[in-house]
Motif scaffolding. Sequence first.
Motif, mmCIF file in Angstrom:
data_model
loop_
_atom_site.group_PDB
_atom_site.id
_atom_site.type_symbol
_atom_site.label_atom_id
_atom_site.label_comp_id
_atom_site.label_asym_id
_atom_site.label_seq_id
_atom_site.Cartn_x
_atom_site.Cartn_y
_atom_site.Cartn_z
ATOM 1 N N TYR A 1 14.670 43.368 78.340
ATOM 2 C CA TYR A 1 14.006 42.645 77.410
ATOM 3 C C TYR A 1 13.767 41.668 77.711
ATOM 4 O O TYR A 1 13.974 41.243 78.614
ATOM 5 C CB TYR A 1 14.886 42.767 76.185
ATOM 6 N N SER B 1 17.549 38.070 71.083
ATOM 7 C CA SER B 1 16.446 38.330 71.647
ATOM 8 C C SER B 1 15.107 37.923 70.817
ATOM 9 O O SER B 1 15.708 37.931 69.470
ATOM 10 C CB SER B 1 16.158 39.862 72.187
ATOM 11 N N GLU C 1 13.927 33.637 66.415
ATOM 12 C CA GLU C 1 15.375 34.770 67.257
ATOM 13 C C GLU C 1 16.467 36.179 67.111
ATOM 14 O O GLU C 1 16.767 34.957 65.390
ATOM 15 C CB GLU C 1 16.096 34.040 68.351
ATOM 16 N N THR D 1 16.244 44.762 70.140
ATOM 17 C CA THR D 1 17.171 44.839 71.405
ATOM 18 C C THR D 1 18.040 45.435 71.027
ATOM 19 O O THR D 1 18.968 44.893 70.146
ATOM 20 C CB THR D 1 16.862 43.889 71.928
ATOM 21 N N GLY E 1 17.968 39.947 79.687
ATOM 22 C CA GLY E 1 16.573 38.760 79.444
ATOM 23 C C GLY E 1 16.102 38.529 80.964
ATOM 24 O O GLY E 1 16.283 38.135 81.429
ATOM 25 N N THR F 1 21.185 37.107 77.229
ATOM 26 C CA THR F 1 22.565 38.530 77.342
ATOM 27 C C THR F 1 23.694 37.567 77.997
ATOM 28 O O THR F 1 23.859 37.226 79.008
ATOM 29 C CB THR F 1 22.756 39.322 78.292
ATOM 30 N N TYR G 1 11.933 37.972 76.453
ATOM 31 C CA TYR G 1 12.285 37.356 76.598
ATOM 32 C C TYR G 1 13.942 37.116 75.297
ATOM 33 O O TYR G 1 14.126 37.484 74.464
ATOM 34 C CB TYR G 1 11.717 35.805 75.762
ATOM 35 N N GLY G 2 14.978 36.077 76.127
ATOM 36 C CA GLY G 2 15.779 36.230 76.009
ATOM 37 C C GLY G 2 17.512 36.311 76.513
ATOM 38 O O GLY G 2 17.085 35.617 77.838
#
Length: 792
Positions: A688, A677, A622, A682, A564, A693, A690-691
């Motif tokens: 990506y 995400s 989310e 995604t 993200g 991993t 916003y978010g």
Amino acid sequence: MATSGAYAQDYSRVQTKTMNDNGTPFLVQFRSGGNAYKLSEATTVLREQLQLTKNDQMVQAKTDADELGFVHEKYEQYYKGVKVEHGTYTLHARQGNVESISGEFERVNNLNVTPSLSADAALKSALSFVGARKYMWQDAAEEAGLKATSNDPGATYRPHGELVIVRNELSRDAALQGKPTLAWKFNVYAQQPVSRAYIYVDAHSGKVVLQDNIIKHVAATGTFATKYSGTQTGATETATGGFRLRELTRGLGIETYNCRKSNSYTAAVDFIDADNSWTEYNNTAFDNAALDAHWGAQGTYDYFKNVHARNSYDNAGAKIRSYVHFDDVPGGAGYENAFWDGTRMTYGDGASRFDPLTALDVAAHEIGHAVCSSTANLTYSYESGALNEGFSDIWGACVEYYKAPTKQTWLIGEDIDKVRASLRSMSNPNAESQPDTYQGTYWYAGSGDNGGVHTNSGVLNHWFYRLSVGGSGTNDKGTAFSVAGIGIDAAAKIAYRTETVYLTASSNYAAARTSSIQSAKDLYGAGSTQEIAVTNAWSAVGVGAGYGGGTPPPTSVTYCASKGTSVAYEFIDYVKLGTLVRTSAADAGYYNGTALTAPSLTAGTLQTISFSAGFVGSAYSEYFKVYIDYNQNGLFTDAGELVVNAAASTSAATRTGSFTVPVSAKNGKTRLRVVMSDNSATTSCNSYSYGETEDYSVTITGGAAFASISGGSATVSNQFELYPNPATDRLNITLPNNAVVVSMQVMDVRGAVVNGARFENGQLNVTSLAKGMYTLTVSDGLTTFRQRFVKE
């Protein structure tokens, strides 16, 4: 939401990528063509491909050019202005285009770089750790000698603390082991007993976190001399009373001195001969060993200069000084070792085990350590230390072959050993209790000898022997191999480029494999007989597959990046699966937790994973997706590997998802990926908006050798022929036993099925595919085969 200022990786330019074991890129090769990176874009390349944050800096250290037309720009890593020890990265460019980058990058997050321990307090910890009776700076004569030889009135052996960031390699606490640590670095030179090492002390706790030996003991090693090589000629210099063992025709000079059975370098004197016919030195004091050391140093200089165009060990003509008749206890029974201390060569006279340690291959071995310290600078512990020792043995063999080809090239120290046939055997490491196979018979897994550097070097030694001479058989892992030898000269060129261009301080055997294959491609071309031989030689010693098939080494499985670009509003704050439990704040869009203890998942059992989102301010909607690479092929796109696909939620509460581990999952450690995400599109491979991993490891037990895939076939294998790779128009496909292909599928790096490639008459027509990396899956109705290929 606001736009993120982070930089996304440019995947369109990447051809292949090999990862370090810490999840960062070791070698990235770029596509040629109109969108190739330019050398002037060096900062952009590093920023994009290494995903640098505002706290990371890459500072250019030096630039070299080689005979192949490459320019190599080396960069050193800093975090918040503090040097990251062993963090070096190199851009390799030709004709103004960046062809690849390689090195070691340390991902440092939220590290406090303000020391709570002073350098003086840390030095006390370092000296307590070393525990010497006397140090070099406590000897006034040695201090004066250093000032004189360095032409620096302020020079001193007394350690000066340097603040760096380094991996903690000595902690027994699993939470600290291998973690980046703020440390004071000291160069500690002890006189009694002799040792010299970089000692790293935690700048907060005061504990020693790493010892990197500068003096590389050969664990009862040797050197070269005319005592062992008959009558030779060597350059000398006129002096009062005749001639002395000095000369200025090679670099800044080669000089050989007599320590007179003491441990003092400043008290050492010249060997003098009245008529320059050094025939009277075969005496009870073994003075002829000095002739061996002098001739050996000259021969080693000549080898590197004439074969590899290297001007002394530092490539700047550095003077090579050798000191013979050294004894760590003045007037003692004899010193049974030889070493390079970062400045000079030192040779003992031996005792019960050895004759004077000045044999040709041992001298070349020790000067080889000097070459390493000026190039890859391999840390002297565990696998990197084994590589350090192995490369020195390689240069010992090469110099002996170059200067004295009638000697036993593949034995190390055979001239000096009074008890055994040799110190080490490159052709048969087992004969001297060394492994010839990675983690095979005689592999040392303990912490002694700096993690077995003198033992486990046998694997690199045998790789070089197989690459030079060839041969076939079955290794300790039960893998059959066949290597067509390319000769010691070509093998040496590949080994030299591997060590001087691609390897870094913390490189391991997997990195050596990748680097040597790339070196063979650079020198002889992709698909050349040399590249094939290098690859097959690694298979022979148990590091990766043979050319065109087999299972890659564990650390070379490459996973796509997923990150993200902004965690300003949301991030993963909790993950729990079995024994894996982690609570965290934002991790800059990606967290690599693969080094954490991997929970065990039994095939056929129901598992529950828990996870939650953390928010800054408002709660946003989310999505969570969880992947497990069940067949360990480096992809998350195989059937059944998306194990949780949770709908959107604005809740910060802990959520759960359940899945059953398939009975066909491959046993062993594999990758678990959790992606959060705000975008439902995604996937497992995305940069990506916003978010966040997070990657972890899990260990599968009770499963099959290879995972099933839906649609019929019982097993998955990558053991089939696929060539040429890279391809421009057609790929030839040959299955084992000439089986017939009954189905075929091509996927891109995102895991999406690609149409347009046609299979006919044993060939895959890829003309219509765009340039890039793809995965080909074919089946004969019983077995599914999968390999990656590159379309150029």
